[in-house]
Design an enzyme around this catalytic site. Structure first.
Site, PDB file in Angstrom:
ATOM      1  N   ASP A 183      73.440  27.301  19.516  1.00 15.32           N
ATOM      2  CA  ASP A 183      73.755  27.589  20.806  1.00 15.32           C
ATOM      3  C   ASP A 183      74.159  28.917  20.893  1.00 15.32           C
ATOM      4  O   ASP A 183      74.795  29.820  20.201  1.00 15.32           O
ATOM      5  CB  ASP A 183      74.829  26.847  21.252  1.00 15.32           C
ATOM      6  CG  ASP A 183      75.093  27.204  22.838  1.00 15.32           C
ATOM      7  OD1 ASP A 183      74.530  26.248  23.744  1.00 15.32           O
ATOM      8  OD2 ASP A 183      76.333  27.518  23.286  1.00 15.32           O
TER       9      ASP A 183
ATOM     10  N   GLU B 241      68.735  29.071  19.945  1.00 20.74           N
ATOM     11  CA  GLU B 241      68.758  29.434  21.590  1.00 20.74           C
ATOM     12  C   GLU B 241      68.882  30.854  21.792  1.00 20.74           C
ATOM     13  O   GLU B 241      70.165  31.425  21.495  1.00 20.74           O
ATOM     14  CB  GLU B 241      69.779  28.887  22.364  1.00 20.74           C
ATOM     15  CG  GLU B 241      69.678  28.904  23.914  1.00 20.74           C
ATOM     16  CD  GLU B 241      71.143  28.669  24.605  1.00 20.74           C
ATOM     17  OE1 GLU B 241      70.867  28.553  25.753  1.00 20.74           O
ATOM     18  OE2 GLU B 241      72.040  28.985  23.874  1.00 20.74           O
TER      19      GLU B 241
HETATM   20  C1  GLC Z   1      73.981  27.422  26.131  1.00 26.22           C
HETATM   21  C2  GLC Z   1      73.995  25.883  26.633  1.00 26.22           C
HETATM   22  C3  GLC Z   1      75.015  25.729  27.911  1.00 26.22           C
HETATM   23  C4  GLC Z   1      76.132  26.256  27.717  1.00 26.22           C
HETATM   24  C5  GLC Z   1      76.278  27.730  27.359  1.00 26.22           C
HETATM   25  C6  GLC Z   1      77.415  28.087  27.039  1.00 26.22           C
HETATM   26  O1  GLC Z   1      73.425  28.285  26.879  1.00 26.22           O
HETATM   27  O2  GLC Z   1      72.540  25.734  26.666  1.00 26.22           O
HETATM   28  O3  GLC Z   1      74.745  24.591  28.480  1.00 26.22           O
HETATM   29  O4  GLC Z   1      76.751  26.318  29.129  1.00 26.22           O
HETATM   30  O5  GLC Z   1      75.525  27.998  25.917  1.00 26.22           O
HETATM   31  O6  GLC Z   1      77.867  27.242  25.580  1.00 26.22           O
END
Ligand code: GLC
Ligand code: CA
Length: 535
Positions: free
Chosen positions: A201, A275
């Site tokens: 994440d 991500e």
């Molecule tokens: C990422 C997740 C999202 C979350 C954010 C903060 O982007 O996919 O759902 O709100 O991180 O952790």
């Protein structure tokens, strides 16, 4: 010959556990619920599941606010349930990817509670980003949270802590060795428990620079980072080059260390996908250099218009950029943070795009419910739970629409998802979209996904790159068609609202909607539809 690792061209099914299936009648999905539906998951033809966070959490941000990263939140079950889920998945030859959240903890994590109870400058505070207020009492800098409002919250003794997201999600200080060590423990914990990989994440966010400097245009930057705020592309791109807290060189040092850790589990083939929303797009390739992570998400298809030039550019760019580091791209049409693809571009278009993407090299991600063609849930403001909604005083509706639970069976809401009232309401209008109904209908989106994923596995995975046949740069007899060949398959997508002729050889093996007719030696591809032909 050594066969390719399992993740190389895997189809990965993203499960948002709270919305998948409720096993104990409390209105929220849970881990035993996922386990009980693994036969369904397997029947889709996917290779792995990615589970959004199920760790101990006050759930201010859908579990991405983690209070204990090495335990299961009671709403989802317990560690035994996690083990059972992994064992049952493995029994079905499904790999399991856990979602880890290294950028921040929940404010309920014991470290943050200890920091609150410790003095300024203490080692407890050093694990986060605590700073004194400016002389005039304002926060240390002017950054705006990605969920709206200031990035800083003040504590009792006057210091402020940094949170790029909600105030309940204090950012960790990755310059601190203790933070590094703690995360390595978390990775090992889950690998030892049996997981096969990680979705990381906010992978681009761990390292911050210039924490005490103001940004010249914090509101512009904040808007540029929000895909739901419209902005001129040039302006957006210029602003995105100025983010002081994303995509700093230091993050790569962290992933090099993690890669060594993963590789030390010889024979396990542990993978990680980042991500990382970064700009310019070439920067994403740094995350998948040979000694770093295995995959990085390509988010372009979450926002791309259903337009042949746009889609050609996205696909071509992702393939060619990844090739520079000897990696394969990833494809995702939906996830828990963005509008569902059927709502965003239209139901038929969503099917056509899925079939187009399933032919491509690389890994494909499918967000649970996408296979049914689910639209976004229609919610009242009183139903909403996303912190974005609250932090912007309702100006931005947030991501709950994509998180409405899955409709499984029966004629009335909540369609077998739970025996209780679900945590987000499921509209009665989803009656025809239940898994039960779609299983019974050979023309359903579910059947399209199953057949396409089976064909993909049989004829496409491992067959190398694509050759463009039709695009604005290749052939372009018709600018509403996009076509490529790969292995023995030719994929043709008709993006227009009328049927189009195409000279395709071979026999039709699948079409996303409508019927392909033969006419004067040519094939007629239905409107808003993709077809595969086999030589
Ligand atoms: C990422 C997740 C999202 C979350 C954010 C903060 O982007 O996919 O759902 O709100 O991180 O952790
Ligand atoms: Ca439950």
């Amino acid at each position: 010959m050594k066969s390719a690792p399992w993740w190389k061209e895997a189809t990965i099914y993203q499960i948002y556990p709270r919305s998948f299936f409720d096993s104990n009648g409390d209105g929220e999905g849970d881990l035993p619920g996922v386990t009980s539906k693994l036969d369904y998951v397997k029947s889709l033809g996917v290779d792995a599941i990615w589970l959004s966070p199920f760790y101990t959490s006050p759930n201010k941000d859908g579990g991405y606010d983690v209070a204990n990263p090495r335990d299961v939140d009671p709403r989802f079950g317990n560690l035994e349930d996690a083990k059972e889920l992994i064992a049952q998945a493995h029994k079905r030859n499904l790999r399991v990817i856990a979602d880890i959240v290294p950028n921040h903890f929940s404010d309920q994590h014991e470290w943050f509670q200890a920091a609150l109870n410790s003095k300024r400058g203490s080692k407890e505070r050093e694990r986060f980003h605590f700073y004194d207020a400016n002389e005039d009492g304002t926060p240390p800098n002017n950054w705006i949270s990605l969920f709206g409002g200031p990035s800083w919250t003040q504590v009792a003794d006057g210091q402020f802590y940094l949170h790029l997201f909600d105030s309940s999600q204090p950012d960790l200080n990755w310059d601190n060795p203790e933070v590094n060590e703690d995360f390595e423990q978390t990775l090992r914990f889950w690998i030892d428990l049996g997981v096969d990989g990680f979705r990381i994440d906010v992978a681009h966010g761990l390292v911050k620079e210039d924490v005490l400097k103001n940004h010249p245009d914090p509101q512009g930057l904040s808007n540029a980072l929000r895909l739901d705020v419209a902005m001129d592309a040039e302006k957006r791109n210029a602003l995105l080059l100025t983010v002081p807290y994303f995509d700093r060189q230091g993050v790569h040092e962290i992933y090099r260390k993690w890669r060594k850790l993963f590789d030390s589990y010889v024979g396990r083939d542990i993978m990680a996908v980042a991500e990382a929303w970064v700009h310019p797009p070439v920067n994403a390739t740094r995350y998948v250099r040979a000694d770093e992570l295995h995959q990085v998400f390509n988010f372009d298809l979450l926002t791309a218009e259903f337009d042949s030039k746009v889609l050609f550019d996205v696909v071509e760019r992702s393939i060619s950029l990844n090739a520079t580091v000897n990696a394969l791209p990833t494809w995702a049409l939906s996830n828990h943070d963005s509008p569902r693809v059927a709502s965003r571009i239209g139901e038929e278009q969503a099917r056509a795009l899925a079939l187009f993407v399933f032919g491509l090299p690389g890994s494909t991600y499918v967000f649970a419910g996408q296979e049914l063609g689910l639209p976004d849930g229609q919610l009242q403001d009183s139903d909403r739970q996303d912190p974005t909604f609250f932090r912007t005083n309702g100006a931005i509706k947030g991501r709950d629409g994509a998180r409405v639970p899955l409709p499984w069976s029966g004629e009335t809401t909540p369609f077998g998802f739970s025996t209780a009232k679900p945590w987000l309401p499921i509209s009665q209008s989803w009656k025809d979209l239940t898994i039960e109904n779609e299983l019974a209908d050979p023309k359903s989106s579910l059947h399209l996904y199953r057949s396409a994923l089976e064909l993909r596995k049989e004829f496409l995975v491992g067959t190398g790159g694509i050759t463009w046949l039709e695009s604005s740069q290749h052939g372009h007899k018709n600018n509403s068609l996009l076509s490529y060949s790969r292995g023995s398959i030719t994929v043709v997508m008709n993006l227009s609202d009328s049927a189009k002729e195409y000279e395709a050889t071979g026999k039709l093996v699948i079409v996303s909607a409508g019927t392909v007719e033969a006419q004067d030696g040519k094939k007629v591809i239905p409107a808003r539809s993709t077809a595969w032909f086999m030589a």
